[in-house]
Design a protein around this motif. Structure first.
Motif, PDB file in Angstrom:
ATOM      1  N   ARG A 195       0.831  -1.214   0.000  1.00 44.38           N
ATOM      2  CA  ARG A 195       0.000   0.000   0.000  1.00 44.38           C
ATOM      3  C   ARG A 195       0.863   1.261   0.000  1.00 44.38           C
ATOM      4  N   LEU A 196       1.975   1.234   0.723  1.00 45.40           N
ATOM      5  CA  LEU A 196       2.885   2.383   0.732  1.00 45.40           C
ATOM      6  C   LEU A 196       3.343   2.686  -0.687  1.00 45.40           C
ATOM      7  N   PHE A 197       3.812   1.661  -1.393  1.00 43.28           N
ATOM      8  CA  PHE A 197       4.289   1.885  -2.754  1.00 43.28           C
ATOM      9  C   PHE A 197       3.159   2.329  -3.681  1.00 43.28           C
ATOM     10  N   CYS A 198       2.016   1.681  -3.600  1.00 41.44           N
ATOM     11  CA  CYS A 198       0.892   2.068  -4.456  1.00 41.44           C
ATOM     12  C   CYS A 198       0.449   3.499  -4.172  1.00 41.44           C
ATOM     13  N   MET A 236       2.311   5.860  -3.355  1.00 41.64           N
ATOM     14  CA  MET A 236       3.319   6.759  -3.934  1.00 41.64           C
ATOM     15  C   MET A 236       3.271   6.755  -5.458  1.00 41.64           C
ATOM     16  N   GLY A 237       2.387   5.922  -6.029  1.00 38.67           N
ATOM     17  CA  GLY A 237       2.311   5.820  -7.480  1.00 38.67           C
ATOM     18  C   GLY A 237       3.276   4.803  -8.060  1.00 38.67           C
ATOM     19  N   VAL A 238       3.825   3.962  -7.215  1.00 34.18           N
ATOM     20  CA  VAL A 238       4.754   2.916  -7.648  1.00 34.18           C
ATOM     21  C   VAL A 238       3.996   1.599  -7.630  1.00 34.18           C
ATOM     22  N   HIS A 239       4.126   0.835  -8.681  1.00 29.89           N
ATOM     23  CA  HIS A 239       3.424  -0.442  -8.770  1.00 29.89           C
ATOM     24  C   HIS A 239       4.457  -1.573  -8.790  1.00 29.89           C
ATOM     25  N   PRO A 240       4.757  -2.121  -7.618  1.00 30.30           N
ATOM     26  CA  PRO A 240       5.793  -3.153  -7.536  1.00 30.30           C
ATOM     27  C   PRO A 240       5.346  -4.479  -8.127  1.00 30.30           C
ATOM     28  N   THR A 241       6.310  -5.261  -8.540  1.00 31.52           N
ATOM     29  CA  THR A 241       6.059  -6.654  -8.872  1.00 31.52           C
ATOM     30  C   THR A 241       6.046  -7.398  -7.549  1.00 31.52           C
ATOM     31  N   VAL A 242       4.989  -8.163  -7.307  1.00 34.84           N
ATOM     32  CA  VAL A 242       4.825  -8.851  -6.020  1.00 34.84           C
ATOM     33  C   VAL A 242       4.888 -10.351  -6.247  1.00 34.84           C
TER      34      VAL A 242
END
Length: 131
Positions: A53-56, A58-64
């Motif tokens: 959620r922190l990354f999302c 910030m507008g960052v979409h991590p590979t999980v």
């Protein structure tokens, strides 16, 4: 934590288990280098959810990579513990974050980087954030 595949390393001699551990570490490093931000997670982990959620936010979409959904999740979790310097049976390993292919660490390191202002430059350098 429950995993889809049963643990199979219990019957292997130590000599055979060592190459498997090396392959798991190599797989983690390969997966970590395939995207700007990679999170190794467990789907039921609240701390994993928080870091995603922190990354999302910030507008960052991590590979999980959800370890509990991966048939080799146990191997990957042991490899991550090894990379983090944790002993066997230690604290929970996940979430583990890589940015730009480099190990940032677990939740404590990610939050510390966020608070001290070093997370955004790391994300920009990796090409995950353009602001």
């Amino acid at each position: 934590m429950q995993y889809a595949a049963a643990e199979q390393a219990w019957y292997m001699p130590a000599a055979a288990a060592a190459p498997m551990a090396e392959r798991a570490v190599a797989r983690v490093e390969r997966l970590a280098s395939e995207s700007a931000v990679v999170v190794f997670s467990v789907s039921s982990c609240c701390m994993c959810h928080a870091v995603k959620r922190l990354f999302c936010g910030m507008g960052v979409h991590p590979t999980v990579h959800e370890l509990d959904l991966d048939p080799r999740g146990r191997e990957l979790e042991r490899a991550l513990a090894r990379l983090l310097g944790y002993g066997p049976g230690g604290a929970p390993v996940v979430p583990v974050v890589f940015i730009g292919g480099k190990l940032v660490g677990a939740m404590d390191r990610v939050m510390a980087a966020h608070i001290n202002g070093s997370l955004v430059p790391l994300l920009k350098e990796a090409g995950a954030l353009w602001l």
